[in-house]
Design a protein around this motif. Structure first.
Motif, short mmCIF file in Angstrom:
data_model
loop_
_atom_site.label_atom_id
_atom_site.label_comp_id
_atom_site.label_asym_id
_atom_site.label_seq_id
_atom_site.Cartn_x
_atom_site.Cartn_y
_atom_site.Cartn_z
N GLY A 96 0.80 -1.22 0.00
CA GLY A 96 0.00 0.00 0.00
C GLY A 96 0.83 1.27 0.00
N TYR A 97 2.12 1.16 -0.23
CA TYR A 97 2.98 2.33 -0.29
C TYR A 97 3.27 2.69 -1.75
CZ TYR A 97 3.98 2.76 4.68
OH TYR A 97 3.87 2.98 6.02
N TYR A 98 3.51 3.97 -1.98
CA TYR A 98 3.73 4.46 -3.33
C TYR A 98 4.91 5.43 -3.35
CZ TYR A 98 -0.96 2.71 -4.39
OH TYR A 98 -2.05 1.91 -4.56
N GLN A 99 5.51 5.47 -4.52
CA GLN A 99 6.37 6.61 -4.85
C GLN A 99 5.57 7.48 -5.81
OE1 GLN A 99 9.41 6.27 -7.90
NE2 GLN A 99 10.89 7.26 -6.56
N VAL A 100 5.48 8.78 -5.51
CA VAL A 100 4.69 9.71 -6.31
C VAL A 100 5.61 10.80 -6.85
CG1 VAL A 100 2.85 11.44 -6.27
CG2 VAL A 100 2.52 9.24 -5.13
N LEU A 101 5.47 11.08 -8.13
CA LEU A 101 6.22 12.16 -8.77
C LEU A 101 5.25 13.24 -9.24
CD1 LEU A 101 8.70 10.13 -11.01
CD2 LEU A 101 9.18 11.24 -8.83
N VAL A 102 5.65 14.50 -9.05
CA VAL A 102 4.88 15.65 -9.53
C VAL A 102 5.87 16.66 -10.12
CG1 VAL A 102 3.06 15.36 -7.81
CG2 VAL A 102 4.98 16.90 -7.34
N GLU A 103 5.32 17.62 -10.83
CA GLU A 103 6.16 18.66 -11.42
C GLU A 103 5.45 20.00 -11.34
OE1 GLU A 103 8.59 18.46 -15.43
OE2 GLU A 103 6.54 19.14 -15.82
N ILE A 104 6.21 21.05 -11.06
CA ILE A 104 5.70 22.41 -11.09
C ILE A 104 6.61 23.26 -11.97
CG2 ILE A 104 4.62 22.23 -8.82
CD1 ILE A 104 6.92 23.91 -7.68
N TYR A 105 6.08 24.39 -12.41
CA TYR A 105 6.83 25.32 -13.26
C TYR A 105 6.72 26.69 -12.62
CZ TYR A 105 8.29 27.74 -17.56
OH TYR A 105 8.95 28.51 -18.49
N CYS A 106 7.85 27.33 -12.39
CA CYS A 106 7.87 28.59 -11.66
C CYS A 106 8.48 29.71 -12.50
CB CYS A 106 8.68 28.44 -10.37
SG CYS A 106 8.01 27.21 -9.22
N ASN A 107 7.83 30.86 -12.47
CA ASN A 107 8.36 32.05 -13.11
C ASN A 107 9.09 32.92 -12.09
OD1 ASN A 107 7.46 31.86 -15.89
ND2 ASN A 107 5.38 32.13 -15.10
N PRO A 108 10.13 33.61 -12.50
CA PRO A 108 10.79 34.54 -11.58
C PRO A 108 9.95 35.79 -11.37
CG PRO A 108 11.73 34.76 -13.76
CD PRO A 108 10.75 33.62 -13.84
N ALA A 109 10.18 36.47 -10.27
CA ALA A 109 9.53 37.76 -10.06
C ALA A 109 10.08 38.77 -11.06
CB ALA A 109 9.80 38.25 -8.64
N PRO A 110 9.27 39.72 -11.51
CA PRO A 110 9.79 40.75 -12.41
C PRO A 110 10.96 41.49 -11.76
CG PRO A 110 7.40 40.83 -12.30
CD PRO A 110 7.84 39.90 -11.22
N PRO A 111 12.01 41.77 -12.51
CA PRO A 111 13.15 42.48 -11.93
C PRO A 111 12.81 43.93 -11.60
CG PRO A 111 13.44 42.23 -14.28
CD PRO A 111 12.22 41.43 -13.92
N ALA A 112 13.59 44.52 -10.74
CA ALA A 112 13.41 45.93 -10.40
C ALA A 112 13.44 46.77 -11.67
CB ALA A 112 14.50 46.38 -9.44
N GLY A 113 12.53 47.72 -11.74
CA GLY A 113 12.45 48.58 -12.92
C GLY A 113 11.47 48.10 -13.95
N SER A 114 10.85 46.95 -13.73
CA SER A 114 9.85 46.44 -14.67
C SER A 114 8.57 47.28 -14.57
CB SER A 114 9.51 44.99 -14.38
OG SER A 114 10.63 44.16 -14.54
N GLY A 115 7.83 47.30 -15.65
CA GLY A 115 6.58 48.05 -15.65
C GLY A 115 5.81 47.83 -16.93
N GLN A 116 4.78 48.60 -17.12
CA GLN A 116 3.90 48.45 -18.27
C GLN A 116 4.47 49.16 -19.49
OE1 GLN A 116 0.28 50.11 -16.66
NE2 GLN A 116 -0.43 48.14 -15.89
N ILE A 117 4.09 48.65 -20.65
CA ILE A 117 4.30 49.33 -21.93
C ILE A 117 2.92 49.53 -22.53
CG2 ILE A 117 5.29 49.19 -24.24
CD1 ILE A 117 7.53 47.48 -23.11
N VAL A 118 2.51 50.78 -22.65
CA VAL A 118 1.13 51.12 -23.02
C VAL A 118 1.11 51.73 -24.41
CG1 VAL A 118 -0.94 52.40 -22.35
CG2 VAL A 118 0.64 51.57 -20.59
#
Length: 244
Positions: A96-118
């Motif tokens: 009744g025991y298992y090995q379980v694998l999962v995966e996640i994908y992570c984005n970095p935080a926007p660097p200082a000075g980032s902002g909108q282009i309008v």
């Protein structure tokens, strides 16, 4: 996700149930803080594979906790991570025991000075469609909403970046109407831009300007290259990302 990645992760995993629960990395996503012991903030997206052992439910929780714990340990904020694969369970020991694998994908935080282009013509923001990070993800205009998909930065190397990737003239085309997408940064000239007077963004590769194609103003309208026309407001851009 290629099977080889999962098999490699499984072969490398040597944890026991006791070790998993004792591991300081196995913090739940809700409890994980946005700060990290990492020596420097991450600058590119990354996959993390988590492994858990034990009865199925415990193994699943442990696997997600393992993946998120690794991400936090490298400086990623959990709300910038998404679950991309799993859980995949493999019975072990026949008890009744298992090995379980999962995966996640992570984005970095926007660097200082980032902002909108309008866009001056539309009043809408340059936007990565659905915050996607696959090569070729369309870049469009969309209602300004303050998300990471609209957090851009014109870097000193001439690249315009969001979500850890670069604004790219797709397939290095140079003709009018060539589409713009998000791609892995590679320092090619089709990823180099220069802000020039009048609010224009000019492609170093082609000498043409970023244009809201067809003078469109609706959400989802694509941007591309066109001969630079300083008086055309659909080529005029402003915002903190450009210092204007």
């Amino acid at each position: 996700m290629k099977l080889a990645r999962w098999l490699s992760a499984a072969a490398a995993a040597v944890f026991t149930v006791t070790a998993l629960f004792a591991s300081p990395a196995a913090a739940s996503p809700a409890a994980a803080t946005s700060t990290s012991a990492a020596t420097s903030a991450p600058t590119a997206p990354k996959y993390f594979t988590g492994t858990g052992y034990g009865p199925y439910n415990i193994a699943v929780d442990g696997a997600w906790n393992s993946a998120y714990g690794q991400a936090v340990g490298e400086g990623y904020e959990t709300f910038r991570c998404s679950r991309t694969n799993g859980p995949r369970a493999m019975p072990i020991g026949g008890n009744g025991y298992y090995q379980v694998l999962v995966e996640i994908y992570c984005n970095p935080a926007p660097p200082a000075g980032s902002g909108q282009i309008v866009g001056v013509h539309s009043g809408k923001c340059l936007d990565v469609k659905a915050a996607g990070t696959k090569d070729g993800t369309p870049i469009q205009i969309y209602d300004c909403n303050g998300t990471d998909a609209q957090a851009w930065k014109l870097e000193s190397d001439g690249t315009v970046r969001a979500l850890g990737r670069c604004m790219d003239v797709q397939f290095a085309k140079t003709e009018n109407g060539a589409l713009i997408g998000l791609n892995s940064c590679h320092q090619g000239l089709n990823q180099k831009w220069e802000a020039i007077p009048g609010g224009l963004l000019r492609s170093v590769h082609s000498g043409k300007c970023l244009d809201a194609l067809g003078w469109a103003t609706g959400n989802g309208a694509r941007v591309g290259l066109w001969d630079c026309s300083p008086t055309h407001t659909n080529q005029q851009w402003r915002g903190s990302a450009l210092g204007t």
